[in-house]
Design a protein around this motif. Structure first.
Motif, PDB file in Angstrom:
ATOM      1  N   GLY A 210       0.837  -1.109   0.193  1.00  0.00           N
ATOM      2  CA  GLY A 210       0.027  -0.088  -0.261  1.00  0.00           C
ATOM      3  C   GLY A 210       0.833   1.256  -0.064  1.00  0.00           C
ATOM      4  N   ALA A 215      -0.405   4.903  -0.996  1.00  0.00           N
ATOM      5  CA  ALA A 215      -1.423   4.977  -0.222  1.00  0.00           C
ATOM      6  C   ALA A 215      -1.136   5.503   1.059  1.00  0.00           C
ATOM      7  CB  ALA A 215      -2.432   3.929  -0.036  1.00  0.00           C
ATOM      8  N   ARG A 219      -6.038   5.481   4.220  1.00  0.00           N
ATOM      9  CA  ARG A 219      -6.320   4.587   3.144  1.00  0.00           C
ATOM     10  C   ARG A 219      -6.029   3.090   3.328  1.00  0.00           C
ATOM     11  NH1 ARG A 219     -10.115   4.354  -0.951  1.00  0.00           N
ATOM     12  NH2 ARG A 219      -9.340   3.057  -2.560  1.00  0.00           N
ATOM     13  N   TRP A 222      -8.547   1.741   5.781  1.00  0.00           N
ATOM     14  CA  TRP A 222      -9.888   1.525   5.070  1.00  0.00           C
ATOM     15  C   TRP A 222     -10.014   0.283   3.904  1.00  0.00           C
ATOM     16  CZ3 TRP A 222     -14.691   3.105   6.226  1.00  0.00           C
ATOM     17  CH2 TRP A 222     -15.618   2.789   5.254  1.00  0.00           C
ATOM     18  N   SER A 223      -8.760   0.257   3.197  1.00  0.00           N
ATOM     19  CA  SER A 223      -8.890  -0.810   1.980  1.00  0.00           C
ATOM     20  C   SER A 223      -8.193  -1.962   2.471  1.00  0.00           C
ATOM     21  CB  SER A 223      -7.941  -0.075   0.873  1.00  0.00           C
ATOM     22  OG  SER A 223      -8.829   0.982   0.580  1.00  0.00           O
ATOM     23  N   ILE A 224      -7.258  -2.182   3.531  1.00  0.00           N
ATOM     24  CA  ILE A 224      -6.497  -3.317   3.647  1.00  0.00           C
ATOM     25  C   ILE A 224      -6.950  -3.931   5.047  1.00  0.00           C
ATOM     26  CG2 ILE A 224      -4.121  -4.286   3.947  1.00  0.00           C
ATOM     27  CD1 ILE A 224      -3.318  -2.482   1.801  1.00  0.00           C
TER      28      ILE A 224
END
Length: 313
Positions: A210, A215, A219, A222-224
């Motif tokens: 990331g 990121a 971020r 939230w995404s990982i």
């Protein structure tokens, strides 16, 4: 002389090579079979002893709830007699309605739903954020801050009641729900729980990937982090919600009977000179029904999340 008549030797044309490969292939297969667990891929079935033990454990766990229903469906004379009754009586709906009216459980349940829901959601969010920071981020004083968070678990909450009550009064939150919500927006147990899970379940390579993609920390969170942390988040939400719903000590101090939670409202049922045990049990049964409904609705997702997290770990 043509090139077709020139003998060309290759590795495959060497004498004995094919025979050697044929001999080595079954030997490698046999070695794999030797190191393979004999029960791999099989479905194991529980024996009669396991079913008996599970049945006994289930009966012991369900007996308090069954006894609450029996006492709530009887009158006070029948509940207090010796031996006590073990079969439900005919007064269940009558006692439930009277307990609902005498304790004003409608408003109390709404207050408890707000308090427990907000506390559970905030605890899951902040504990996951802090757990991710302590587990995967590198910053100065990380270990010291973690030890301070863990150290707060050693302090009895009764020691902070007086200064906390004074603070809530100064903020003008006396007898209001924010006085119950804000002191428990996050817990040290939740932070430690999420930190331990993310340390093992979140690979460092995903965080570094990331970073390479540009990121930032939020971020990545939230995404990982959130998709990986869903199993412990579900467990932490359920535990925190139940604890906040059943909490009596602090709400009893900071709230009054005009704006109570369910445990505080149930004290109205035992305020008389003669305590009606059947009425108290009816109120306790009403206070337990929302928790049972929540577990029935979301129990499969919570258990599935626990198993998914165990497989990933």
């Amino acid at each position: 002389m043509t090139t077709d008549s020139i003998p060309v030797e290759t590795a495959d044309a060497r004498p004995g090579t094919a025979q050697k490969e044929r001999k080595d292939t079954p030997r490698r297969g046999r070695s794999r079979q030797l190191f393979r667990h004999p029960g791999a891929g099989r479905q194991h079935h529980a024996g009669p002893v396991a079913y008996i033990l599970l049945g006994i454990a289930s009966l012991i766990s369900l007996f308090p709830l069954y006894w609450t229903m029996v006492a709530a469906s009887s009158d006070n004379t029948r509940v207090t007699q010796s031996p006590p009754p073990f079969l439900p009586g005919p007064h269940l709906l009558e006692n439930l309605g009277k307990a609902w009216q005498d304790a004003a459980l409608g408003k109390a349940m709404l207050n408890s739903m707000i308090v427990a829901g907000v506390i559970a959601l905030s605890t899951v969010l902040f504990a996951t954020l802090a757990g991710f920071a302590f587990a995967k981020l590198r910053f100065k004083g990380r270990n010291v801050l973690l030890m301070l968070v863990i150290g707060t678990m050693l302090v009895p909450p009764q020691l902070g009641v007086v200064p906390l009550f004074m603070l809530m009064t100064e903020l003008g939150w006396g007898q209001r729900l924010p006085a119950v919500i804000f002191p428990t927006l996050v817990s040290a147990v939740g932070v430690f729980f999420m930190r331990q899970y993310l340390t093992e379940a979140l690979p460092d390579e995903l965080v570094e990937a990331g970073r390479v993609d540009g990121a930032h920390s939020l971020r990545i969170f939230w995404s990982i982090v959130l998709p990986i942390a869903r199993p412990p988040m579900a467990v932490l939400f359920m535990i925190t919600f139940v604890h906040a719903w059943n909490d009596f000590f602090w709400p009893f101090i900071v709230l009054d009977m005009t704006n109570p939670t369910v445990p505080v409202a149930l004290t109205q049922l035992s305020a008389g000179y003669v305590r009606d045990q059947s009425l108290i049990m009816a109120g306790a049964l009403l206070g337990t029904l929302p928790l049972l409904a929540m577990f029935i609705i979301f129990g499969r997702q919570i258990v599935g999340g626990i198993m998914q997290g165990a497989v990933k770990g």
